[in-house]
Design a protein around this motif. Structure first.
Motif, short mmCIF file in Angstrom:
data_model
loop_
_atom_site.label_atom_id
_atom_site.label_comp_id
_atom_site.label_asym_id
_atom_site.label_seq_id
_atom_site.Cartn_x
_atom_site.Cartn_y
_atom_site.Cartn_z
N PHE A 255 -5.03 27.67 26.35
CA PHE A 255 -3.60 27.91 26.13
C PHE A 255 -3.13 27.16 24.91
O PHE A 255 -3.77 26.21 24.46
CB PHE A 255 -2.78 27.56 27.37
N GLU A 256 -2.03 27.62 24.36
CA GLU A 256 -1.60 27.17 23.03
C GLU A 256 -0.24 26.50 23.07
O GLU A 256 0.70 27.02 23.68
CB GLU A 256 -1.53 28.38 22.08
N PHE A 257 -0.19 25.36 22.41
CA PHE A 257 1.08 24.71 22.12
C PHE A 257 1.40 24.98 20.66
O PHE A 257 0.61 24.63 19.78
CB PHE A 257 1.00 23.20 22.36
N LYS A 258 2.52 25.61 20.40
CA LYS A 258 2.90 25.90 19.01
C LYS A 258 4.09 25.03 18.63
O LYS A 258 5.19 25.17 19.18
CB LYS A 258 3.23 27.38 18.85
N ASN A 259 3.87 24.12 17.70
CA ASN A 259 4.92 23.25 17.18
C ASN A 259 5.68 22.53 18.30
O ASN A 259 6.90 22.64 18.43
CB ASN A 259 5.89 24.03 16.30
N VAL A 260 4.93 21.77 19.10
CA VAL A 260 5.54 20.99 20.17
C VAL A 260 6.04 19.66 19.60
O VAL A 260 5.49 19.16 18.61
CB VAL A 260 4.52 20.76 21.31
N TRP A 261 7.09 19.12 20.21
CA TRP A 261 7.61 17.82 19.76
C TRP A 261 8.14 17.04 20.96
O TRP A 261 8.36 17.61 22.03
CB TRP A 261 8.68 18.00 18.68
N ARG A 296 2.68 12.90 26.32
CA ARG A 296 3.92 13.07 27.09
C ARG A 296 4.63 14.36 26.70
O ARG A 296 5.20 15.06 27.55
CB ARG A 296 4.84 11.87 26.86
N SER A 297 4.62 14.68 25.40
CA SER A 297 5.27 15.90 24.93
C SER A 297 4.62 17.14 25.53
O SER A 297 5.31 18.06 26.00
CB SER A 297 5.21 15.97 23.40
N ALA A 298 3.29 17.18 25.51
CA ALA A 298 2.57 18.33 26.05
C ALA A 298 2.77 18.44 27.55
O ALA A 298 2.95 19.54 28.10
CB ALA A 298 1.08 18.21 25.72
N ALA A 299 2.74 17.30 28.25
CA ALA A 299 2.94 17.31 29.71
C ALA A 299 4.33 17.82 30.06
O ALA A 299 4.50 18.64 30.98
CB ALA A 299 2.73 15.91 30.27
N ALA A 300 5.34 17.34 29.34
CA ALA A 300 6.72 17.78 29.61
C ALA A 300 6.88 19.26 29.32
O ALA A 300 7.51 20.00 30.08
CB ALA A 300 7.70 16.97 28.77
N ALA A 301 6.30 19.72 28.21
CA ALA A 301 6.39 21.14 27.85
C ALA A 301 5.72 22.02 28.90
O ALA A 301 6.24 23.07 29.27
CB ALA A 301 5.77 21.37 26.48
N ALA A 302 4.55 21.59 29.40
CA ALA A 302 3.85 22.36 30.43
C ALA A 302 4.65 22.40 31.73
O ALA A 302 4.74 23.43 32.40
CB ALA A 302 2.46 21.77 30.66
N LEU A 303 5.22 21.25 32.10
CA LEU A 303 5.99 21.19 33.34
C LEU A 303 7.24 22.06 33.25
O LEU A 303 7.55 22.82 34.18
CB LEU A 303 6.38 19.73 33.63
N LEU A 304 7.96 21.97 32.15
CA LEU A 304 9.17 22.78 31.98
C LEU A 304 8.83 24.28 31.98
O LEU A 304 9.53 25.09 32.60
CB LEU A 304 9.88 22.40 30.68
N THR A 305 7.76 24.63 31.29
CA THR A 305 7.36 26.04 31.24
C THR A 305 6.96 26.55 32.62
O THR A 305 7.34 27.65 33.02
CB THR A 305 6.20 26.23 30.24
N ASN A 306 6.19 25.75 33.36
CA ASN A 306 5.79 26.15 34.71
C ASN A 306 6.99 26.24 35.65
O ASN A 306 6.91 26.87 36.70
CB ASN A 306 4.74 25.19 35.26
N SER A 307 8.09 25.59 35.28
CA SER A 307 9.32 25.66 36.07
C SER A 307 10.21 26.81 35.62
O SER A 307 11.32 26.99 36.14
CB SER A 307 10.10 24.34 35.96
#
Length: 610
Positions: A255-261, A296-307
């Motif tokens: 899976f891809e993270f595109k321009n995460v911050w 932390r950024s990737a974890a938060a992005a994954a959690l928000l997306t899964n929500s």
């Protein structure tokens, strides 16, 4: 709008049935809610109660001449006025109106010295002699009027709510009776209003409308939450990642993270990172290079997306569903539980190994640093091997570079991807790239935070006894832009003409926002020019926060039913102000009524610093 509804309503109904525990279909719920609205609107005041032009106006009593302090009327009527339509408690409302009129007449005669309350020019007093006692809810005089020398005996001291004589106040029997009657009428009106509302509740219960009301409340909460989240996410520049379903049991999906911050920082202040998480990253990096931040950024992005929510990343990101998202960061000792920092760390890892598998996303930061480097590296290597063999995806960050030399199993190595944080000429780039980094840049970090130079030089001398291999590789990333669009609706002739002018002058599609509607979230965080139609006139303005500005306008008396036209303006506030001025001029030329032309007098140069 229809296409959007067809996309939103089915999943919304699924959530609603789950949340409320009540089965229903969209069309049936709509019809039941319309029935409920009709019943409620027959009783409850749904417009601006103080709009005197409305047939259902329910304004607070007033004499218009300042005979009785308006604050006195407000204090006694504010709690029940504007809650129901007056005809539903007509007798109580009429009693208050009559009592207020008698009070005004009594005070005009006894306190102001006039025989005609409608002709205050004949009053003996030129300015208000009245004192309002808020605590005792009464109106009195400070002294006996000089013009009442022939009737001084009718003025006496009133009593407070405890029966104590107020020797510095004066009243008359007529005024005291009028005040008492008025206050009693207000109390009865308050009880009547509560009774009408209670009866309304009973009617809704007895007619079986509670399920529809419950579901309407749930759906309103869901939509309000989603709208506010979308608006704020748009303001922050957050995007919506695509949730991808897993295709096979071997968990070969990436899976891809595109321009995460980082979610706690403004996008404009960050270095954006793009990467494909196709295994277990072993991330090596210097101190202060951002490896913990990117985890932390990737974890938060994954959690928000899964929500099902927007996240600090850009459109084009693809994230699968996970059964667990586990983040293990730095810890300290817990003396109350008899645990050292290393003991707490091992307990967390044990929980990770129990809970997570090949459908899990895990982030482990600097495992093993709480014990000796040798034992810590061995334990960290064993844990990394176990997670990789199980097929977990995530990031394993470490400064224990000897892990790179451990003889891990082939199965584990097949799932491990070496990553590093990029550096350039002893500086931090905060970018994740392929490769290995064995330079911790510890001396630079130590100097930055105040370690004496002599100690740093000594440390450099001692470090010459240790050598470490250095690996290097890079990878670039790309980004997409999020483009939002919105649709318009139809309104009255003048509003349609106004919308045509806005779209013609701006060259953009405009959004029509009916009364009580929330502005499209796509307009938040952008410069916007808006036109509000109220009181048979148009108000033209510009803002960077449309939702807040519309709330401010609607809070004004008579503006709550205003309809709004809004258009997004590229190029910032200067262009928005120029468009505002142009629209004011065009509206004036078209003969449309304007409430203000102040901002239509000047076109600002685009390069001007505001």
């Amino acid at each position: 709008v229809l296409n959007t509804s067809q996309k939103i309503v089915p999943p919304l109904m699924t959530i609603l049935r789950h949340e409320s525990g009540i089965d229903s279909q969209a069309n049936n719920l709509r019809e039941r809610c319309l029935d409920v609205i009709q019943i409620i609107e027959n009783v409850v005041c749904t417009h601006d109660p103080y709009d005197m032009n409305s047939k259902d106006s329910d304004g607070i009593s007033s004499d218009g001449n300042g005979i009785v302090p308006s604050a006195f009327f407000e204090r006694n009527e504010i709690s029940w006025r504007g809650r129901i339509k007056p005809e539903n408690a007509k007798e109580a409302y009429d009693n208050v109106s009559n009592a207020a009129s008698n009070l005004i007449e009594a005070i005009a005669v006894d306190f102001w010295g006039t025989l005609n309350p409608n002709d205050m020019n004949s009053a003996m007093e030129t300015k208000s002699p009245i004192v309002q006692d808020i605590f005792n809810n009464l109106i009195a005089l400070k002294q006996v009027p000089l013009w009442a020398k022939d009737n001084k005996e009718k003025y006496y001291h009133p009593r407070d709510r405890n029966g104590k004589l107020l020797r510095n106040r004066y009243t008359t029997a007529r005024v005291e009776d009028a005040v008492s009657t008025y206050v009693e009428a207000c109390d009865v009106a308050a009880v009547s209003v509560c009774s009408v509302l209670s009866k309304l509740s009973e009617t809704l219960c007895e007619t079986g409308h509670l399920p529809a009301i419950s579901q309407a409340a749930h759906i309103n909460l869901i939509l309000s939450t989603a709208t506010q989240h979308a608006a704020h996410a748009n303001y922050l520049g957050w995007g919506m990642a695509e949730i991808v379903e897993r295709r096979n049991e071997n968990n070969n999906d990436s899976f891809e993270f595109k321009n995460v911050w980082p979610y706690w920082m403004d996008k404009s202040e960050c270095v954006l990172n793009s990467f494909t998480l196709d295994g277990m990253f072993i991330l090596t990096a210097p101190n202060m290079s951002g490896k913990s931040t990117i985890m932390r950024s990737a974890a938060a992005a994954a959690l928000l997306t899964n929500s099902g929510l927007c996240a600090p990343l850009e459109k084009g990101s693809k994230i699968p569903r996970f059964d667990n998202i586990f983040v293990r960061g730095a810890s300290s000792d817990i003396p109350s539980e008899n645990k050292s920092a290393f003991g707490a760390e091992m307990q967390d890892i044990a929980a990770l190994l129990r809970a997570c598998g090949d459908q899990s996303l895990v982030f482990v930061d600097e495992l093993g640093r709480g014990t000796s480097p040798t034992d810590g590296a061995a334990l960290a290597g064993a844990v990394l091997e176990e997670m990789s063999e199980r097929g977990m995806k995530g990031v394993f960050a470490t400064h224990l570079h000897s892990i790179l030399e451990l003889p891990l199993t082939e199965k584990a190595i097949a799932n491990i991807v070496q990553k590093r944080m990029e550096t350039s000429e002893d500086s931090w780039m905060y970018k994740i790239v392929d490769g290995v980094c064995t330079d911790s840049m510890a001396f630079k970090t130590a100097a930055k935070f105040g370690i004496p130079e002599r100690i740093i030089e000594r440390a450099k001398g001692l470090s010459s006894h240790v050598t470490t291999p250095v690996y290097d590789s890079t990878r670039t990333s790309s980004s997409d832009e999020i483009i939002h669009s919105f649709e318009k609706e139809e309104s009255g002739d003048q509003v349609n003409e106004a919308m045509s002018i806005v779209e013609s002058v701006s060259g953009e599609s405009a959004a029509h926002i009916p009364p009580n509607w929330t502005p499209p979230p796509s307009l938040e965080g952008n410069s916007v020019v808006y036109v509000m139609y109220v009181k048979n006139g148009f108000y033209v303005g510009e803002t960077d926060s449309l939702a807040q500005r519309i709330r401010q306008h609607r809070s004004r008396s008579g503006w709550s039913d205003g309809t709004t036209i809004a258009v997004r303006v590229e190029g910032g506030k200067t262009n928005a102000r120029n468009l505002e001025s142009l629209l004011i001029r065009e509206f004036a030329s078209a003969g449309l009524p304007l409430l203000s032309v102040k901002d239509g007098q000047k076109i600002r140069p685009r390069n001007r610093q505001m």
